[in-house]
Design an enzyme around this catalytic site. Structure first.
Site, PDB file in Angstrom:
ATOM      1  N   LYS A  44       0.866  -1.184   0.000  1.00  0.00           N
ATOM      2  CA  LYS A  44       0.000   0.000   0.000  1.00  0.00           C
ATOM      3  C   LYS A  44       0.896   1.226   0.000  1.00  0.00           C
ATOM      4  CE  LYS A  44      -4.426   1.035   0.159  1.00  0.00           C
ATOM      5  NZ  LYS A  44      -5.573   0.214  -0.295  1.00  0.00           N
ATOM      6  N   ASP A  93      -7.147   4.124  -4.546  1.00  0.00           N
ATOM      7  CA  ASP A  93      -7.760   3.940  -3.225  1.00  0.00           C
ATOM      8  C   ASP A  93      -8.388   5.301  -2.901  1.00  0.00           C
ATOM      9  OD1 ASP A  93      -7.867   1.931  -0.842  1.00  0.00           O
ATOM     10  OD2 ASP A  93      -7.353   3.807   0.133  1.00  0.00           O
TER      11      ASP A  93
HETATM   12  P1  NDP Z   1     -13.056   7.395  -2.807  1.00  0.00           P
HETATM   13  O1  NDP Z   1     -12.017   8.414  -2.531  1.00  0.00           O
HETATM   14  O2  NDP Z   1     -13.547   7.217  -4.189  1.00  0.00           O
HETATM   15  O3  NDP Z   1     -14.323   7.630  -1.869  1.00  0.00           O
HETATM   16  C1  NDP Z   1     -14.194   7.650  -0.490  1.00  0.00           C
HETATM   17  C2  NDP Z   1     -15.520   8.050   0.114  1.00  0.00           C
HETATM   18  O4  NDP Z   1     -15.471   7.876   1.528  1.00  0.00           O
HETATM   19  C3  NDP Z   1     -15.870   9.507  -0.115  1.00  0.00           C
HETATM   20  O5  NDP Z   1     -17.256   9.675  -0.161  1.00  0.00           O
HETATM   21  C4  NDP Z   1     -15.268  10.177   1.111  1.00  0.00           C
HETATM   22  O6  NDP Z   1     -15.851  11.411   1.432  1.00  0.00           O
HETATM   23  C5  NDP Z   1     -15.560   9.143   2.182  1.00  0.00           C
HETATM   24  N1  NDP Z   1     -14.551   9.226   3.227  1.00  0.00           N
HETATM   25  C6  NDP Z   1     -13.228   9.047   3.102  1.00  0.00           C
HETATM   26  N2  NDP Z   1     -12.601   9.236   4.277  1.00  0.00           N
HETATM   27  C7  NDP Z   1     -13.567   9.545   5.161  1.00  0.00           C
HETATM   28  C8  NDP Z   1     -13.559   9.840   6.537  1.00  0.00           C
HETATM   29  N3  NDP Z   1     -12.408   9.866   7.236  1.00  0.00           N
HETATM   30  N4  NDP Z   1     -14.750  10.091   7.142  1.00  0.00           N
HETATM   31  C9  NDP Z   1     -15.901  10.083   6.446  1.00  0.00           C
HETATM   32  N5  NDP Z   1     -15.974   9.812   5.127  1.00  0.00           N
HETATM   33  C10 NDP Z   1     -14.810   9.535   4.502  1.00  0.00           C
HETATM   34  O7  NDP Z   1     -12.444   6.025  -2.247  1.00  0.00           O
HETATM   35  P2  NDP Z   1     -12.903   4.525  -2.540  1.00  0.00           P
HETATM   36  O8  NDP Z   1     -14.364   4.461  -2.785  1.00  0.00           O
HETATM   37  O9  NDP Z   1     -11.979   3.973  -3.548  1.00  0.00           O
HETATM   38  O10 NDP Z   1     -12.546   3.821  -1.158  1.00  0.00           O
HETATM   39  C11 NDP Z   1     -13.486   3.663  -0.100  1.00  0.00           C
HETATM   40  C12 NDP Z   1     -13.026   2.547   0.827  1.00  0.00           C
HETATM   41  O11 NDP Z   1     -12.940   1.322   0.076  1.00  0.00           O
HETATM   42  C13 NDP Z   1     -11.634   2.729   1.455  1.00  0.00           C
HETATM   43  O12 NDP Z   1     -11.630   2.124   2.730  1.00  0.00           O
HETATM   44  C14 NDP Z   1     -10.731   1.931   0.521  1.00  0.00           C
HETATM   45  O13 NDP Z   1      -9.539   1.521   1.148  1.00  0.00           O
HETATM   46  C15 NDP Z   1     -11.646   0.744   0.208  1.00  0.00           C
HETATM   47  N6  NDP Z   1     -11.334  -0.023  -0.984  1.00  0.00           N
HETATM   48  C16 NDP Z   1     -11.220   0.576  -2.209  1.00  0.00           C
HETATM   49  C17 NDP Z   1     -10.964  -0.187  -3.329  1.00  0.00           C
HETATM   50  C18 NDP Z   1     -10.907   0.402  -4.688  1.00  0.00           C
HETATM   51  O14 NDP Z   1     -10.766  -0.373  -5.656  1.00  0.00           O
HETATM   52  N7  NDP Z   1     -11.040   1.698  -4.869  1.00  0.00           N
HETATM   53  C19 NDP Z   1     -10.747  -1.643  -3.236  1.00  0.00           C
HETATM   54  C20 NDP Z   1     -10.966  -2.168  -1.920  1.00  0.00           C
HETATM   55  C21 NDP Z   1     -11.225  -1.380  -0.849  1.00  0.00           C
HETATM   56  P3  NDP Z   1     -15.075  12.767   1.077  1.00  0.00           P
HETATM   57  O15 NDP Z   1     -15.086  12.832  -0.424  1.00  0.00           O
HETATM   58  O16 NDP Z   1     -15.842  13.841   1.745  1.00  0.00           O
HETATM   59  O17 NDP Z   1     -13.679  12.609   1.617  1.00  0.00           O
HETATM   60  O1  2IT Z   2      -7.761  -1.851  -0.948  1.00  0.00           O
HETATM   61  C1  2IT Z   2      -7.697  -2.300  -2.108  1.00  0.00           C
HETATM   62  O2  2IT Z   2      -7.809  -3.505  -2.333  1.00  0.00           O
HETATM   63  C2  2IT Z   2      -7.511  -1.357  -3.202  1.00  0.00           C
HETATM   64  N1  2IT Z   2      -7.487  -0.150  -2.963  1.00  0.00           N
HETATM   65  C3  2IT Z   2      -7.317  -1.860  -4.602  1.00  0.00           C
HETATM   66  C4  2IT Z   2      -5.897  -2.290  -4.821  1.00  0.00           C
HETATM   67  C5  2IT Z   2      -5.546  -2.671  -6.234  1.00  0.00           C
HETATM   68  O3  2IT Z   2      -4.339  -2.940  -6.440  1.00  0.00           O
HETATM   69  O4  2IT Z   2      -6.390  -2.724  -7.121  1.00  0.00           O
END
Ligand code: NDP
Ligand code: 2IT
Length: 445
Positions: free
Chosen positions: A126, A166
């Protein structure tokens, strides 16, 4: 047994002081895996868990860039290369002001187990920075990404370490980072995943985490003769994972009723439909506005400064960030009749909240199992890049479904406790075994 776990945790805490999120992630795994190691002493002798909790490599670096006023800004960049036992390091890049060593080590540690569960050959890593893309111009984001990649490029490569998105890192950021890597190396390779469709990206990668999480919940519900049809679902976040969770829920005739961002959540009892979701995608991915605007547009309630766990639901999909469900929230969810939790985010439930779910024997999917679809399709993006081919949307979606079914089967295999399936133990032990065996085969590495 608990003495062994406490001794192990004391060692981890001593070696990694001041890293509470890392301790939390390790403890959750240790509680599942140490009893298993007791029954399989070869893992004890080889000190596998001790080695797994020590990153293979930690890289920290300065990221200087110029803002639009011409002022110098300095951020800190990181890449935690946790394990390469079963494949090149793989995992996302988080850009958020809260980013620090503890958070990235917890995420890299989780990633090792998650990637192992996907059935694909990927190690765990990461990276990220305390840079906040919110409120920055496209040019500022580009200059940051170029500076970040100027250093990161020295440590990654399509057969070494393949970063992806992420929190705060989406298609725009991956584009800028890929462009800079290509200039520095004069190579067009699959060094990042989540790329644009016209330049090496995979169909279904944007959708994969959200879709995969819903597929996993579907499998869990099947074990109780249930389906998602008609189920009221609360979703937190409104970013990549939340958006495609909602899209798949709509397709399966479930009813998503909430979305959130770091300012608050909206509650739409009529349900988020396709048109409303389109509005959210435009709002979040193009205009980069706040979720409150949804409530103004569609005349529903907005709750400032809150997460949506007080809303009555059948299934909850925490899809924002770590530790967003606390013990009191978990109790509320269970009391309100929630039967399943699908974690789209990484470690969104505190240990106390997890205990509430396990005690209530509801269907609880830990993130490392239920959100593995994203990295799984990243793995398939790497395969397509190596072959210099691209597969169709249906082909990739079908593979995603099969991978999520297979992860569910692994959790059942290692997590069955009589009639109950403990998905926490299942995911941790299944993820552990593959990496542990690879480490034993490869000698003292
Ligand atoms: P994005 O940046 O696209 O979206 C994140 C969302 O969560 C936004 O709406 C954001 O609001 C909100 N958010 C982030 N931090 C906080 C906080 N501290 N308190 C309240 N709201 C918060 O990220 P992703 O959708 O990609 O990721 C979301 C989660 O999923 C994370 O935990 C990530 O690690 C996990 N994840 C992502 C993957 C991926 O492929 N993208 C794969 C697997 C897991 P705001 O815009 O106001 O900050
Ligand atoms: O938490 C996760 O699994 C991710 N943010 C996606 C990682 C990736 O390499 O696609």
């Amino acid at each position: 047994m608990s003495k062994k776990i406490e001794e192990f945790m004391a060692m981890v805490i001593e070696r990694n002081p001041g890293e509470p999120e890392f301790h939390q992630a390790v403890r959750e795994v240790a509680e599942s895996v140490i009893p298993f190691i007791e029954k399989n002493p070869k893992y004890q002798k080889a000190k596998i868990l001790e080695r797994m909790t020590e990153p293979e490599r930690v890289i920290m670096f300065r990221v200087p860039w110029l803002d639009d006023k011409g002022e110098v800004q300095i951020n800190r960049g990181y890449r935690i290369q946790m394990s390469s036992a079963i494949g090149p390091y793989k995992g996302g890049i988080r850009l958020h002001p809260s980013v620090n060593l503890s958070i990235l080590k917890f995420l890299a540690f989780e990633q090792v187990f998650k990637n192992s569960l996907t059935t694909l050959p990927m190690g765990g890593a990461k990276g990220g920075s305390n840079f906040d893309p919110k409120g920055k111009s496209d040019n500022e984001v580009m200059r940051f990404c170029q500076s970040f990649m100027t250093e990161l490029a020295k440590h990654i490569g399509s057969d070494t370490d393949v970063p992806a998105g992420d929190i705060g890192t989406g298609a725009r950021e991956i584009g800028y980072m890929f462009g800079q890597y290509k200039r520095l190396r004069n190579e067009f390779t699959g060094v990042l995943t989540g790329k644009g469709l016209g330049w090496g990206g995979s169909l279904i990668r944007p959708e994969a985490t959200g879709y995969g999480c819903v597929y996993f919940v579907q499998e869990m519900l099947k074990t109780r003769g249930e389906s998602l049809k008609g189920k009221i679902c609360t979703v937190s976040g409104s970013g990549n994972v939340a958006q495609y969770t909602v899209e798949k829920l709509i397709q399966l005739d479930a009813k998503p009723v909430t979305l959130s961002d770091s300012n608050g959540f909206i509650y739409d009892p009529k349900g988020v439909d396709e048109q409303k979701l389109e509005f959210v995608m435009e709002l979040k991915n193009v205009k980069r506005g706040r979720i409150k605007e949804y409530a103004d547009e569609f005349k529903c309630k907005y709750f400032e400064g809150k997460f949506p766990w007080e809303i009555k639901c059948d299934v909850a999909f925490p899809s924002a960030t770590q530790n967003e469900i606390h013990e009191a929230d978990a109790k509320k969810l269970v009391k309100n009749g929630c039967i399943a939790i699908g974690e789209g985010a990484n470690m969104p439930s505190t240990p106390e909240a997890v205990e509430v779910f396990l005690d209530a024997k509801i269907l609880y999917a830990p993130g490392k199992a239920s959100n593995a679809g994203g990295v799984a399709i990243s793995g398939l993006e790497m395969s397509q890049n190596s072959q210099r081919l691209s597969w169709t949307r249906d082909e990739v979606d079908e593979k995603l479904l099969q991978i999520m079914i297979s992860i569910h089967e692994s959790c059942v295999k290692y997590g069955k406790e009589g009639k109950y399936i403990n998905y926490v133990n299942g995911a941790n032990i299944a993820g552990f075994v593959k990496v542990a065996n690879a480490m034993i085969d490869q000698g003292l590495v």
